[in-house]
Write an enzyme that holds these catalytic residues in place. Structure first.
Site, PDB file in Angstrom:
ATOM      1  N   GLU A 114       6.069  27.254 -20.654  1.00 52.94           N
ATOM      2  CA  GLU A 114       6.954  27.470 -21.810  1.00 52.94           C
ATOM      3  C   GLU A 114       8.351  26.895 -21.586  1.00 52.94           C
ATOM      4  OE1 GLU A 114       6.663  31.092 -23.976  1.00 52.94           O
ATOM      5  OE2 GLU A 114       4.691  31.537 -23.148  1.00 52.94           O
ATOM      6  N   GLY A 116      -1.786  25.408 -28.928  1.00 51.69           N
ATOM      7  CA  GLY A 116      -1.896  24.054 -28.408  1.00 51.69           C
ATOM      8  C   GLY A 116      -0.707  23.177 -28.720  1.00 51.69           C
TER       9      GLY A 116
END
Length: 379
Positions: free
Chosen positions: A363, A124
């Protein structure tokens, strides 16, 4: 310069390829249509050792190198991106963060079941107001006696509603920005932790994505992962490895689109001959395979450097940037080659096209990758 894979790397490539073709390909379209998480496939991946592929045997892993891991993610994604990202998020992010920064006790307690695939891990970092600017984390952790109290929210969290273990980033010294963020290990049934599934996605319909709500979530003081206020610094190291896996995922999707296009071009008849005979189609295929081969070299270079213990910040960003954009172009051309059929769910290129877009976002967006690369050049 030796570009050959080792026997072990070839074996894992072949094993995962055969597994993907036999166990995933026949059923995964149905999972995607139902927005269903493929638990049976995940359990089989666990039994193959894929969910702990890069971790040492003493921590429940298979003890393989990062090149083998990239090859495995590519082969899985060649058949379905949802399965590819499930492995990538579990291994590269949550599990790897614990392996990188965890104490011996934390590794024994949490990494071992993660590596064995007994539970899935979630990581997270991203928040509604902190995406590319992850240093703007608003989730807060306050020490209260022997427990940390976490309050805030996370969004776009892979495995958010199916994980058994979470690594959560939270501000512990907000005034220090990225140097005031810490990481915490949170167990699934901790009171105050709530997951809200996010199913209305463009693609990756068989992967789990959720928003996390943390309301007075209490975790033991010992669940601080790494040094206090250094969670974001560790997260950047985790992302270096994670970007290699997303690059491998993109490569797999692009390769799948290419192979489907070659097969279709040989079979599809127009003007009395297979469309593969037309130069317009040949040029598309030539561009696709050339860019994907270039992407493969970047991915394997980054993975090989990581295996050598070298810093891969620039190389991982380059691999992720190029592979994701090359795969996006390949999937776009695959739909074009298929024509109207490429727009239909009966053909997998439609799914590849929707799934691959995430690789340019997750990402770190392509824009962030370019910033990372430029900063490495100019520092």
């Amino acid at each position: 310069m030796d570009f050959r894979l080792t026997e072990q790397q070839q074996l894992i490539q072949q094993t995962v390829r055969e597994f993907a073709e036999k166990e995933i390909a026949p059923v995964i379209a149905d999972y995607n249509k139902r927005y269903a998480f493929p638990w049976p496939i995940v359990k089989q991946l666990a039994s193959l050792g894929i969910l702990g592929i890069i971790f040492p045997p003493e921590y429940g892993g298979a003890g393989m190198d990062y090149v083998s891991y990239a090859l495995a993610v590519e082969e899985l994604s060649r058949v379905d991106g949802s399965v590819g990202i499930t492995v990538a998020a579990h291994v590269s992010l949550c599990s790897n963060h614990i392996y990188l920064a965890g104490t011996e006790e934390q590794k024994r307690r949490y990494l071992v079941p993660l590596a064995r695939g007994e539970v899935l891990g979630a990581w997270g970092l991203t928040e509604p107001n902190a995406g590319s600017d992850a240093s703007g984390t608003e989730t807060q952790a306050v020490l209260d006696g022997d427990t940390w109290v976490l309050n805030g929210s996370k969004i776009f969290i892979t495995h958010g509603s199916v994980a058994g273990v979470y690594v959560i980033m939270a501000a512990t010294a907000r005034e220090k920005k990225q140097h005031g963020i810490s990481a915490f290990i949170v167990e699934r049934d901790t009171p105050g932790l709530k997951a809200i599934p996010m199913k209305e996605k463009l693609g990756l319909h068989a992967s789990d994505t959720a928003q996390l709500i943390l309301e007075d979530v209490r975790v033991p003081r010992d669940n601080l992962l790494g040094r206090q206020n250094e969670g974001f610094i560790d997260a950047l190291k985790v992302l270096d490895g994670g970007r290699i896996s997303i690059a491998a995922m993109a490569l797999g999707l692009g390769r799948g689109a290419l192979e489907e296009s070659i097969k279709y071009a040989k079979q599809r008849q127009q003007f009395g001959q297979p469309i593969a005979h037309f130069q317009a189609i040949q040029f598309k295929l030539a561009d696709m395979v050339t860019e994907l081969d270039a992407a493969r070299l970047l991915v394997l270079r980054a993975a090989a450097r990581k295996d050598q213990g070298l810093v891969v910040t620039k190389e991982a960003a380059m691999a992720k940037l190029f592979a994701s954009e090359a795969a996006m172009r390949a999937c776009n051309q695959a739909v074009q080659i298929h024509g109207g059929y490429g727009y239909m769910r009966d053909y997998p290129v439609e799914r590849y096209f929707r799934d691959v877009k995430l690789c340019e976002i997750g990402e770190g967006t392509s824009e962030i990758q370019r910033l990372v690369i430029a900063r490495q050049l100019l520092r």
